[in-house]
Design a protein around this motif. Structure first.
Motif, PDB file in Angstrom:
ATOM      1  N   LEU A  60       0.830  -1.218   0.000  1.00  0.00           N
ATOM      2  CA  LEU A  60       0.000   0.000   0.000  1.00  0.00           C
ATOM      3  C   LEU A  60       0.859   1.260   0.000  1.00  0.00           C
ATOM      4  N   VAL A  61       1.988   1.184   0.689  1.00  0.00           N
ATOM      5  CA  VAL A  61       2.929   2.312   0.669  1.00  0.00           C
ATOM      6  C   VAL A  61       3.335   2.580  -0.786  1.00  0.00           C
ATOM      7  N   ASN A  62       3.599   1.499  -1.527  1.00  0.00           N
ATOM      8  CA  ASN A  62       3.996   1.641  -2.934  1.00  0.00           C
ATOM      9  C   ASN A  62       2.833   2.127  -3.791  1.00  0.00           C
ATOM     10  N   LYS A  63       1.680   1.513  -3.602  1.00  0.00           N
ATOM     11  CA  LYS A  63       0.497   1.876  -4.403  1.00  0.00           C
ATOM     12  C   LYS A  63       0.175   3.375  -4.274  1.00  0.00           C
ATOM     13  N   PHE A  64       0.190   3.870  -3.042  1.00  0.00           N
ATOM     14  CA  PHE A  64      -0.167   5.276  -2.819  1.00  0.00           C
ATOM     15  C   PHE A  64       1.054   6.211  -2.921  1.00  0.00           C
ATOM     16  N   GLN A  65       2.212   5.613  -3.240  1.00  0.00           N
ATOM     17  CA  GLN A  65       3.471   6.374  -3.381  1.00  0.00           C
ATOM     18  C   GLN A  65       3.761   7.234  -2.148  1.00  0.00           C
ATOM     19  N   LEU A  66       3.670   6.585  -0.993  1.00  0.00           N
ATOM     20  CA  LEU A  66       3.916   7.285   0.261  1.00  0.00           C
ATOM     21  C   LEU A  66       5.403   7.260   0.580  1.00  0.00           C
ATOM     22  N   LYS A  67       5.818   8.214   1.385  1.00  0.00           N
ATOM     23  CA  LYS A  67       7.225   8.292   1.805  1.00  0.00           C
ATOM     24  C   LYS A  67       7.305   8.204   3.321  1.00  0.00           C
ATOM     25  N   GLU A  68       8.359   7.538   3.791  1.00  0.00           N
ATOM     26  CA  GLU A  68       8.563   7.489   5.239  1.00  0.00           C
ATOM     27  C   GLU A  68       8.862   8.896   5.749  1.00  0.00           C
ATOM     28  N   ASP A  69       8.209   9.250   6.864  1.00  0.00           N
ATOM     29  CA  ASP A  69       8.357  10.579   7.450  1.00  0.00           C
ATOM     30  C   ASP A  69       9.779  10.738   7.998  1.00  0.00           C
ATOM     31  N   PRO A  70      10.574  11.687   7.474  1.00  0.00           N
ATOM     32  CA  PRO A  70      11.948  11.824   7.982  1.00  0.00           C
ATOM     33  C   PRO A  70      11.985  12.428   9.396  1.00  0.00           C
ATOM     34  N   ASP A  71      11.008  13.301   9.699  1.00  0.00           N
ATOM     35  CA  ASP A  71      10.939  13.897  11.049  1.00  0.00           C
ATOM     36  C   ASP A  71       9.738  13.298  11.756  1.00  0.00           C
ATOM     37  N   SER A  72       9.972  12.255  12.512  1.00  0.00           N
ATOM     38  CA  SER A  72       8.852  11.508  13.083  1.00  0.00           C
ATOM     39  C   SER A  72       7.967  12.377  13.965  1.00  0.00           C
ATOM     40  N   VAL A  73       6.654  12.162  13.824  1.00  0.00           N
ATOM     41  CA  VAL A  73       5.699  12.854  14.715  1.00  0.00           C
ATOM     42  C   VAL A  73       5.585  12.093  16.040  1.00  0.00           C
ATOM     43  N   PHE A  74       6.275  10.942  16.113  1.00  0.00           N
ATOM     44  CA  PHE A  74       6.157  10.084  17.291  1.00  0.00           C
ATOM     45  C   PHE A  74       7.338  10.302  18.243  1.00  0.00           C
ATOM     46  N   PRO A  75       7.181   9.845  19.512  1.00  0.00           N
ATOM     47  CA  PRO A  75       8.272  10.066  20.473  1.00  0.00           C
ATOM     48  C   PRO A  75       9.591   9.457  19.990  1.00  0.00           C
ATOM     49  N   LYS A  76      10.668  10.168  20.280  1.00  0.00           N
ATOM     50  CA  LYS A  76      12.012   9.724  19.898  1.00  0.00           C
ATOM     51  C   LYS A  76      12.253   8.330  20.486  1.00  0.00           C
ATOM     52  N   GLY A  77      12.782   7.444  19.680  1.00  0.00           N
ATOM     53  CA  GLY A  77      13.119   6.103  20.176  1.00  0.00           C
ATOM     54  C   GLY A  77      12.040   5.076  19.925  1.00  0.00           C
ATOM     55  N   ALA A  78      10.784   5.516  19.733  1.00  0.00           N
ATOM     56  CA  ALA A  78       9.715   4.555  19.433  1.00  0.00           C
ATOM     57  C   ALA A  78       9.925   4.024  18.014  1.00  0.00           C
ATOM     58  N   PRO A  79       9.676   2.728  17.795  1.00  0.00           N
ATOM     59  CA  PRO A  79       9.930   2.172  16.455  1.00  0.00           C
ATOM     60  C   PRO A  79       8.817   2.470  15.454  1.00  0.00           C
TER      61      PRO A  79
END
Ligand code: ADE
Length: 265
Positions: free
Chosen positions: A40-59
């Motif tokens: 689905l990431v490929n289908k919708f041509q999504l990109k991994e967020d370089p600046d995570s909106v999630f807490p530092k260290g969370a996977p």
């Protein structure tokens, strides 16, 4: 009608359009396994967020992009930091659902993934289901009212028009933190009248309900729980092929959602 301050510091009110009546703009898709997420990431041509909106260290990983005008976020809980396997199950699912709602304020949550199916209730390998209601099967608390809290029954957001458009089955979903099924789980799943069984749905439903975000649940069947084959083996055998079916279904769902309001789904 909701109202909120106008941010000017002056006492006043501005009316906010009813979220049911404006086009859906932001979707969060919660997917537990990388194998399920990547097509689905490929289908919708999504990109991994370089600046995570999630807490530092969370996977936790957010893939983001605009697809046909929709702001799409696929959230994958990532790999367990110690063991390196996908962070499946209800704990990670509830955490990422909470964090995603806080950070992204989605109009709609879609929990997508694979599930075990019961052939006695009409499920076959490769079927894709839209869950009508969701409950837990491994939270047994035999004290009045706590018993109901444990089951945690919730309704999925109702989408009659989506259903009419899609070639998709409808069934009840039961959630627990095990891939296998003990006899006690089985009794609870039967009591839940479930056709499919997963490891995240009811946790996502709990958090979405808590924070009042509509949620739907799309699950593709990788293994037949009441069949002959060992579950883990059948699951691994069918995972990739069934994930393709899941990807097609989610694409159809997203195409259908595009340009619509919640009340039109
Ligand atoms: N996901 C895929 N198959 C499953 C099963 N049998 N139980 C729970 N989650 C699943």
């Amino acid at each position: 009608m909701a109202s909120q301050g106008n941010g000017s510091g002056a006492v006043g009110e501005v009316t906010v359009a009813d979220p049911e009546k404006r086009p859906i703009s932001t979707i969060v898709i919660i997917i537990a396994m990388q194998t399920e997420a990547l097509p689905l990431v490929n289908k919708f041509q999504l990109k991994e967020d370089p600046d995570s909106v999630f807490p530092k260290g969370a996977p936790w990983v957010r893939y983001h992009g605009i697809y046909k005008g929709l702001n799409i976020n696929i959230i994958w809980p990532g790999k367990d930091l110690t063991l390196g396997v996908d962070s499946v199950g209800t704990i990670s699912a509830s955490l990422v659902t909470y964090a995603s709602i806080q950070a992204l304020q989605p109009d709609l949550i879609i929990n997508a993934g694979t599930a075990g199916g019961f052939k006695a209730k009409g499920a076959s390998i490769g079927d894709v289901f839209l869950a009508s209601e969701i409950a837990f099967h491994d939270r047994r608390i035999p004290i009045p009212v706590f018993d109901l809290y444990g089951v945690g029954l919730r309704q999925a957001f109702s989408t009659p028009n989506l259903l009419k458009k899609l070639n998709i089955k409808v069934g009840k979903l039961s959630t627990g933190d095990s891939l296998d099924m003990s006899s006690r789980d089985e009794a609870s799943i039967i009591a839940n009248d479930a056709t499919i069984k997963d490891m995240e749905g009811a946790a996502v439903a709990y958090v979405a309900d808590l924070l009042k975000v509509p949620a739907i649940f799309v699950k593709a069947v990788t293994d037949i729980v009441d069949g002959e084959k060992p579950t883990a083996e059948e699951f691994m055998q069918n995972l990739v092929a069934v994930t393709a079916a899941l990807g097609q279904a989610i694409t159809q769902v997203v195409d259908c959602i595009n340009g619509k309001c919640l009340s039109e789904l």
